[in-house]
Write a protein that holds these residues in place. Structure first.
Motif, PDB file in Angstrom:
ATOM      1  N   THR A 227     -22.925 -43.513   2.060  1.00 55.21           N
ATOM      2  CA  THR A 227     -23.955 -44.089   1.193  1.00 55.21           C
ATOM      3  C   THR A 227     -23.302 -44.794   0.013  1.00 55.21           C
ATOM      4  O   THR A 227     -22.114 -44.610  -0.268  1.00 55.21           O
ATOM      5  CB  THR A 227     -24.912 -43.004   0.649  1.00 55.21           C
ATOM      6  N   SER A 228     -24.103 -45.590  -0.685  1.00 53.71           N
ATOM      7  CA  SER A 228     -23.640 -46.248  -1.903  1.00 53.71           C
ATOM      8  C   SER A 228     -23.401 -45.200  -2.983  1.00 53.71           C
ATOM      9  O   SER A 228     -23.872 -44.062  -2.884  1.00 53.71           O
ATOM     10  CB  SER A 228     -24.692 -47.253  -2.368  1.00 53.71           C
ATOM     11  N   PRO A 229     -22.664 -45.561  -4.038  1.00 49.56           N
ATOM     12  CA  PRO A 229     -22.348 -44.580  -5.088  1.00 49.56           C
ATOM     13  C   PRO A 229     -23.572 -43.903  -5.699  1.00 49.56           C
ATOM     14  O   PRO A 229     -23.488 -42.733  -6.101  1.00 49.56           O
ATOM     15  CB  PRO A 229     -21.595 -45.416  -6.129  1.00 49.56           C
ATOM     16  N   ASP A 230     -24.700 -44.609  -5.764  1.00 48.27           N
ATOM     17  CA  ASP A 230     -25.896 -43.994  -6.334  1.00 48.27           C
ATOM     18  C   ASP A 230     -26.722 -43.239  -5.305  1.00 48.27           C
ATOM     19  O   ASP A 230     -27.765 -42.669  -5.636  1.00 48.27           O
ATOM     20  CB  ASP A 230     -26.771 -45.044  -7.034  1.00 48.27           C
ATOM     21  N   GLY A 231     -26.255 -43.215  -4.051  1.00 54.81           N
ATOM     22  CA  GLY A 231     -26.950 -42.484  -3.001  1.00 54.81           C
ATOM     23  C   GLY A 231     -28.241 -43.127  -2.534  1.00 54.81           C
ATOM     24  O   GLY A 231     -29.001 -42.520  -1.778  1.00 54.81           O
ATOM     25  N   LYS A 232     -28.482 -44.360  -2.927  1.00 57.81           N
ATOM     26  CA  LYS A 232     -29.756 -45.011  -2.617  1.00 57.81           C
ATOM     27  C   LYS A 232     -29.722 -45.872  -1.365  1.00 57.81           C
ATOM     28  O   LYS A 232     -30.759 -46.146  -0.755  1.00 57.81           O
ATOM     29  CB  LYS A 232     -30.194 -45.890  -3.801  1.00 57.81           C
ATOM     30  N   GLN A 233     -28.533 -46.329  -0.980  1.00 57.97           N
ATOM     31  CA  GLN A 233     -28.416 -47.248   0.142  1.00 57.97           C
ATOM     32  C   GLN A 233     -27.463 -46.710   1.206  1.00 57.97           C
ATOM     33  O   GLN A 233     -26.450 -46.082   0.880  1.00 57.97           O
ATOM     34  CB  GLN A 233     -27.908 -48.624  -0.334  1.00 57.97           C
ATOM     35  N   ALA A 234     -27.781 -46.970   2.463  1.00 60.29           N
ATOM     36  CA  ALA A 234     -26.904 -46.590   3.568  1.00 60.29           C
ATOM     37  C   ALA A 234     -25.775 -47.605   3.705  1.00 60.29           C
ATOM     38  O   ALA A 234     -26.022 -48.812   3.682  1.00 60.29           O
ATOM     39  CB  ALA A 234     -27.701 -46.512   4.859  1.00 60.29           C
ATOM     40  N   THR A 235     -24.553 -47.112   3.834  1.00 57.53           N
ATOM     41  CA  THR A 235     -23.389 -47.995   3.979  1.00 57.53           C
ATOM     42  C   THR A 235     -22.499 -47.540   5.134  1.00 57.53           C
ATOM     43  O   THR A 235     -21.322 -47.888   5.190  1.00 57.53           O
ATOM     44  CB  THR A 235     -22.562 -48.017   2.673  1.00 57.53           C
ATOM     45  N   ALA A 236     -23.060 -46.777   6.052  1.00 54.38           N
ATOM     46  CA  ALA A 236     -22.251 -46.133   7.091  1.00 54.38           C
ATOM     47  C   ALA A 236     -21.571 -47.117   8.022  1.00 54.38           C
ATOM     48  O   ALA A 236     -20.458 -46.869   8.496  1.00 54.38           O
ATOM     49  CB  ALA A 236     -23.116 -45.163   7.887  1.00 54.38           C
ATOM     50  N   ASP A 237     -22.230 -48.248   8.340  1.00 57.85           N
ATOM     51  CA  ASP A 237     -21.676 -49.144   9.345  1.00 57.85           C
ATOM     52  C   ASP A 237     -20.824 -50.257   8.746  1.00 57.85           C
ATOM     53  O   ASP A 237     -20.664 -51.324   9.342  1.00 57.85           O
ATOM     54  CB  ASP A 237     -22.789 -49.740  10.210  1.00 57.85           C
ATOM     55  N   SER A 238     -20.248 -50.012   7.573  1.00 54.17           N
ATOM     56  CA  SER A 238     -19.404 -51.027   6.920  1.00 54.17           C
ATOM     57  C   SER A 238     -18.120 -51.244   7.713  1.00 54.17           C
ATOM     58  O   SER A 238     -17.655 -50.346   8.443  1.00 54.17           O
ATOM     59  CB  SER A 238     -19.048 -50.584   5.504  1.00 54.17           C
ATOM     60  N   PRO A 239     -17.512 -52.414   7.593  1.00 51.97           N
ATOM     61  CA  PRO A 239     -16.224 -52.667   8.261  1.00 51.97           C
ATOM     62  C   PRO A 239     -15.160 -51.663   7.852  1.00 51.97           C
ATOM     63  O   PRO A 239     -14.285 -51.310   8.659  1.00 51.97           O
ATOM     64  CB  PRO A 239     -15.871 -54.088   7.804  1.00 51.97           C
ATOM     65  N   GLN A 240     -15.222 -51.204   6.607  1.00 55.86           N
ATOM     66  CA  GLN A 240     -14.223 -50.238   6.135  1.00 55.86           C
ATOM     67  C   GLN A 240     -14.333 -48.913   6.895  1.00 55.86           C
ATOM     68  O   GLN A 240     -13.319 -48.306   7.269  1.00 55.86           O
ATOM     69  CB  GLN A 240     -14.406 -49.995   4.636  1.00 55.86           C
ATOM     70  N   ASN A 241     -15.565 -48.460   7.124  1.00 57.31           N
ATOM     71  CA  ASN A 241     -15.750 -47.220   7.874  1.00 57.31           C
ATOM     72  C   ASN A 241     -15.360 -47.384   9.333  1.00 57.31           C
ATOM     73  O   ASN A 241     -14.790 -46.469   9.935  1.00 57.31           O
ATOM     74  CB  ASN A 241     -17.204 -46.755   7.766  1.00 57.31           C
ATOM     75  N   VAL A 242     -15.670 -48.538   9.901  1.00 56.18           N
ATOM     76  CA  VAL A 242     -15.270 -48.804  11.286  1.00 56.18           C
ATOM     77  C   VAL A 242     -13.745 -48.746  11.399  1.00 56.18           C
ATOM     78  O   VAL A 242     -13.203 -48.124  12.328  1.00 56.18           O
ATOM     79  CB  VAL A 242     -15.796 -50.175  11.757  1.00 56.18           C
ATOM     80  N   ALA A 243     -13.054 -49.381  10.460  1.00 56.92           N
ATOM     81  CA  ALA A 243     -11.585 -49.376  10.488  1.00 56.92           C
ATOM     82  C   ALA A 243     -11.030 -47.964  10.390  1.00 56.92           C
ATOM     83  O   ALA A 243     -10.057 -47.611  11.071  1.00 56.92           O
ATOM     84  CB  ALA A 243     -11.037 -50.243   9.350  1.00 56.92           C
ATOM     85  N   ALA A 244     -11.661 -47.131   9.550  1.00 53.18           N
ATOM     86  CA  ALA A 244     -11.197 -45.752   9.385  1.00 53.18           C
ATOM     87  C   ALA A 244     -11.333 -44.967  10.686  1.00 53.18           C
ATOM     88  O   ALA A 244     -10.403 -44.262  11.109  1.00 53.18           O
ATOM     89  CB  ALA A 244     -11.974 -45.070   8.268  1.00 53.18           C
ATOM     90  N   LEU A 245     -12.490 -45.056  11.320  1.00 51.68           N
ATOM     91  CA  LEU A 245     -12.697 -44.300  12.562  1.00 51.68           C
ATOM     92  C   LEU A 245     -11.851 -44.855  13.696  1.00 51.68           C
ATOM     93  O   LEU A 245     -11.427 -44.100  14.580  1.00 51.68           O
ATOM     94  CB  LEU A 245     -14.178 -44.287  12.939  1.00 51.68           C
ATOM     95  N   GLU A 246     -11.615 -46.156  13.697  1.00 48.04           N
ATOM     96  CA  GLU A 246     -10.712 -46.723  14.701  1.00 48.04           C
ATOM     97  C   GLU A 246      -9.312 -46.145  14.538  1.00 48.04           C
ATOM     98  O   GLU A 246      -8.636 -45.831  15.528  1.00 48.04           O
ATOM     99  CB  GLU A 246     -10.677 -48.249  14.585  1.00 48.04           C
ATOM    100  N   TYR A 247      -8.868 -46.001  13.287  1.00 55.13           N
ATOM    101  CA  TYR A 247      -7.543 -45.435  13.048  1.00 55.13           C
ATOM    102  C   TYR A 247      -7.483 -43.978  13.509  1.00 55.13           C
ATOM    103  O   TYR A 247      -6.533 -43.573  14.193  1.00 55.13           O
ATOM    104  CB  TYR A 247      -7.181 -45.529  11.567  1.00 55.13           C
ATOM    105  N   VAL A 248      -8.489 -43.191  13.160  1.00 50.80           N
ATOM    106  CA  VAL A 248      -8.505 -41.790  13.581  1.00 50.80           C
ATOM    107  C   VAL A 248      -8.562 -41.690  15.100  1.00 50.80           C
ATOM    108  O   VAL A 248      -7.876 -40.855  15.708  1.00 50.80           O
ATOM    109  CB  VAL A 248      -9.695 -41.047  12.951  1.00 50.80           C
ATOM    110  N   ARG A 249      -9.350 -42.553  15.725  1.00 53.67           N
ATOM    111  CA  ARG A 249      -9.434 -42.527  17.186  1.00 53.67           C
ATOM    112  C   ARG A 249      -8.073 -42.843  17.816  1.00 53.67           C
ATOM    113  O   ARG A 249      -7.700 -42.231  18.821  1.00 53.67           O
ATOM    114  CB  ARG A 249     -10.476 -43.531  17.664  1.00 53.67           C
ATOM    115  N   THR A 250      -7.344 -43.763  17.217  1.00 56.18           N
ATOM    116  CA  THR A 250      -6.007 -44.082  17.725  1.00 56.18           C
ATOM    117  C   THR A 250      -5.085 -42.873  17.622  1.00 56.18           C
ATOM    118  O   THR A 250      -4.318 -42.577  18.556  1.00 56.18           O
ATOM    119  CB  THR A 250      -5.412 -45.270  16.951  1.00 56.18           C
ATOM    120  N   LEU A 251      -5.151 -42.164  16.502  1.00 58.52           N
ATOM    121  CA  LEU A 251      -4.339 -40.949  16.364  1.00 58.52           C
ATOM    122  C   LEU A 251      -4.676 -39.940  17.461  1.00 58.52           C
ATOM    123  O   LEU A 251      -3.776 -39.316  18.044  1.00 58.52           O
ATOM    124  CB  LEU A 251      -4.582 -40.313  14.987  1.00 58.52           C
ATOM    125  N   LEU A 252      -5.956 -39.795  17.749  1.00 56.34           N
ATOM    126  CA  LEU A 252      -6.386 -38.847  18.777  1.00 56.34           C
ATOM    127  C   LEU A 252      -5.982 -39.318  20.173  1.00 56.34           C
ATOM    128  O   LEU A 252      -5.484 -38.537  20.995  1.00 56.34           O
ATOM    129  CB  LEU A 252      -7.898 -38.647  18.700  1.00 56.34           C
TER     130      LEU A 252
END
Length: 428
Positions: A227-252
């Protein structure tokens, strides 16, 4: 099976994840019912306040064990003796369930532990007294902890203590692989490189918890969050989050990281203690677990490797909540004031291993516990739990998806989390 930590700051260690999620939903349902039916919400009913005479405070805590219970009872008794009040401390068997029932029955305790994960559910229905700015030096609490207990611009409750995640390294396995302190990874690239070296030596590099409470650190290091810093908006599908999970998936996928279930362990700390991996990512609660179950393991904690956007970790914290319906609000605030003084927090740290929530206590704490410096330093760049109500089922579903990360596209998983988060926040 070895014992697991039970600190409130570590939600994934409290019973099974499924039971915790279901219990949380029941608790939230009770709380919302209490809020709607007992006059909380926008204009909480005001209880008659006793401002003179001895108070009779009821205090409900989610204790980590006998040491914490004894320390809090002693501190409460010291305060009560000095003020002429009565302070009855009760360790809960199931804190969230008992609080939900107490609010539903319109008989909440005066003071109680509030996990940051649950805070917004309580604040959103007016169940909490927003008193934290009345505590002396409120700016002395770490900013990330103040944010965790702020709702709609109000700083509600004083943080009791906190934990962060760090990289835990098995010294013997590290040395046997021909590695030195210079090889401790400070970036994702270095984490991959050293993990490849460990794997080449026949050592499983990293045990990683399979929920947002561990994998989420990579999201923060990538510059994202749910979520956004104020907790008001969803930000789950951001490119930054995608990159993070892609990296973790590569480790796995490359077997540079393994989930606890893949290592026949109940949690990552157990796999680490049994010598099955050279590294894990855990909070400072791992100290007590290793001392109790694997006392011969030599290890060192380091700050987590930085990602594309720099350093990042997760914080876990609990505050001293005060009921909006307590007849002893002034006395309850005075009680909390005594509990969060720097010297009292340091006494709690020595008694049951927590880290003080006040920045002014940092130097004294790290002098007493120098090995914990990486955990304390993480407070400067830590991300707290999602600070929004009605998110239990969304986050439980996200955890289920993370457990299947190697068999699904991270982008698709995050799109589902985005949709569910928007629905929970009412922004869809």
């Amino acid at each position: 099976m070895t014992s697991r930590p039970t600190r409130e700051q570590d939600p994934t260690m409290m019973r099974t994840r499924r039971a915790a999620a279901l219990g949380g939903l029941v608790c939230v349902s009770m709380l919302l019912a209490a809020g709607c039916g007992k006059g909380f919400e926008d204009a909480p009913a005001q209880s008659a306040q006793q401002t003179a005479g001895p108070a009779k405070l009821e205090i409900l805590i989610g204790s980590s064990g006998e040491a914490e219970t004894a320390a809090v009872k002693q501190a409460a008794q010291t305060w009560a003796s000095a003020t002429g009040a009565t302070a009855t401390v009760t360790p809960a068997q199931e804190l969230q369930q008992q609080l939900g029932q107490a609010f539903a029955g319109d008989d909440p305790p005066d003071v109680f532990y509030v996990d940051a994960v649950r805070f917004a559910d309580y604040a959103s229905v007016g169940a909490l007294e927003p008193y934290a700015d009345k505590i002396s030096r409120p700016d002395d609490f770490y900013p990330t902890l103040r944010t965790a207990f702020t709702y709609n611009g109000k700083f509600y409750c004083a943080p009791k203590d906190f934990s962060t995640l760090a990289l835990i390294v098995n010294q013997d396995l590290w040395s046997k692989a021909g590695l030195t302190d210079a090889d401790v990874p400070a970036t994702w690239e270095q984490l991959t490189s050293v993990s490849e070296k460990l794997k080449a030596k026949g050592v499983t590099p990293l045990a990683l918890g399979d929920t947002r409470d561990r994998i989420g650190a990579f999201m923060v290091q990538s510059g994202g969050w749910i979520t956004s810093p104020d907790g008001k908006q969803a930000t789950a599908d951001s490119p930054q989050n995608v990159a993070a999970l892609e990296y973790v998936r590569t480790l796995l996928d490359d077997e540079l990281a393994r989930y606890p279930s893949q290592l026949d362990a109940g949690w990552a700390g157990e796999a680490f203690g049994k010598g099955k991996v050279a590294m894990t990512i855990e909070g400072n609660w791992i100290k007590g677990a290793l001392k109790a179950d694997f006392p011969d393991v030599k290890y060192t904690a380091y700050e987590l490797p930085a990602g594309p956007k720099g350093k990042g970790t997760l914080s876990f914290t609990t505050c001293w909540g005060i009921s909006a319906k307590s007849p002893y609000k002034e006395q309850a605030i005075a009680f909390v004031e005594a509990m969060v003084k720097a010297d009292q927090q340091l006494a709690f740290a020595k008694a049951f291993g927590v880290m003080p929530s006040r920045e002014s206590a940092k130097s004294a704490y790290t002098a007493e516990f120098p090995a914990d410096a990486p955990f304390v330093n993480g407070a400067e760049y830590a991300q707290g739990p999602v600070n929004a109500p009605k998110m239990d089922s969304v986050l439980a579903d996200f955890d289920t998806g993370l457990q299947k990360l190697t068999s699904q596209a991270p982008k698709a998983l995050l799109q589902r989390v985005q949709k569910n988060t928007r629905a929970a926040l009412g922004t869809s």
